[in-house]
Write a protein that holds these residues in place. Structure first.
Motif: not given
Length: 327
Positions: A159-163, A184-191, A213-217
């Motif tokens: 998740f952090y690498e995607r950010a 392949a993400i939505s505008k909300n996910s990009l925000s 292993s750590a996700g968005r939360p």
């Protein structure tokens, strides 16, 4: 552009050179493939539209960085990370199963730019063997989409690498719609990815690492803590400095999360206010205290308050009693 149509266009671009070859079947020719820029030397030959073996010293970095632990430079190998060494061991034992994607460099004749597959390139460089590659002439936008699609398809980015990847794309002046398509993400996910980049200091994120292993939360929780001042860059770096060097990035993230929670709990247990500059009043369920920083402009006031505090407290207590009679 719809994602399905975009993916179809990328895949067509990736395979176009092989389909257009028209070269002798034995592959023996001194002419570079006609789809390549003029001047490209004969390491890419007509009839070799499929997988080729390329000297890793001829491969240059390109595009937004998508990984925290990978940096393709002119010279890699002396300080190879454990993940690259592990991949190299796998390639040595079983061979390179998936080719990388390259494009001819427009800046340096005979060199190539990596669109995706940096880890495989570094592993082959570590083994001192050529890397298996597909070479295609893709423009920047198509190359970016191919890079994003490959990452999305292989689900390798945390998740952090995607950010960080999203921010790197934006920093190169691509539109937000391009980022959404590439990942392949939505505008909300990009925000949400932008929020993580904006609020978590880059130096802290890099010190933690990819945390696969750590996700968005967890990352969003940490971002909120920085926003509310529950933890500072110095707090996080101090906690990470106390970690054992061999601690994995997921565990380092947990260390910072615990520090955040600990500091948040302490902040909720007491309140500090400053009625005048340099004077702090700390109030908690168990105690009330007053402190004043000595020195500078506060020194004379500190001396006066030290001499007068007993009388001030007595006067205040008498006032309290008169305003709050028993019963």
């Amino acid at each position: 552009m719809a994602m399905g149509k975009n993916k179809t266009g990328i895949m067509a671009a990736i395979t176009a050179a092989a389909e257009a070859s028209g070269a002798p079947k034995d592959g023996k020719t001194d002419r570079a493939h006609r789809s390549l820029p003029k001047g490209t030397i004969g390491s890419v030959r007509a009839g070799l539209g499929g997988i080729q073996e390329i000297d890793t010293k001829l491969i240059l970095a390109w595009g937004p960085k998508d990984r925290l632990d990978v940096e393709l430079t002119a010279v890699n190998g002396a300080n190879t990370s454990s993940s690259i060494a592990e991949l190299a061991s796998s390639i040595k034992e079983a061979g390179q199963q998936v080719p990388v994607l390259l494009r001819p460099s427009k800046e340096r004749d005979g060199y190539f730019e990596v669109i995706y597959g940096q880890r495989r390139i570094l592993a082959c460089r570590y083994l001192e063997i050529p890397v298996k590659a597909l070479i295609r002439t893709l423009g920047d936008t198509d190359a970016l989409m191919a890079k994003g699609l490959e990452n999305a398809g292989r689900a390798e980015l945390s998740f952090y690498e995607r950010a960080r990847f999203a921010q790197a794309i934006l920093d190169q002046n691509y539109a937000r719609s391009d980022v959404c398509q590439a990942l392949a993400i939505s505008k909300n996910s990009l925000s949400q990815l932008e929020r993580v980049n904006r609020l978590i200091p880059a130096v802290v994120g890099e010190a933690i690492g990819a945390a696969p292993s750590a996700g968005r939360p967890k990352w969003m929780s940490l971002a909120t803590a920085f926003e509310k001042g529950q933890i500072s860059e110095q707090d996080a770096l101090r906690a990470l400095a106390d970690c054992a060097p061999e601690l994995a990035s997921d565990e380092r993230l947990d260390v910072v999360i615990r520090e955040m929670s600990k500091r948040g709990a302490r902040e909720r247990s007491f309140v500090v206010r400053s009625p005048v500059p340099g004077v702090n009043v700390k109030s908690s369920k168990s105690a009330l205290s007053v402190s004043i920083k000595r020195g500078g402009d506060n020194e004379r006031f500190a001396i006066w308050l030290d001499k007068s505090l007993d009388q001030i407290i007595r006067d205040s207590f008498e006032r309290f009693q008169s305003e709050n009679p028993e019963g």
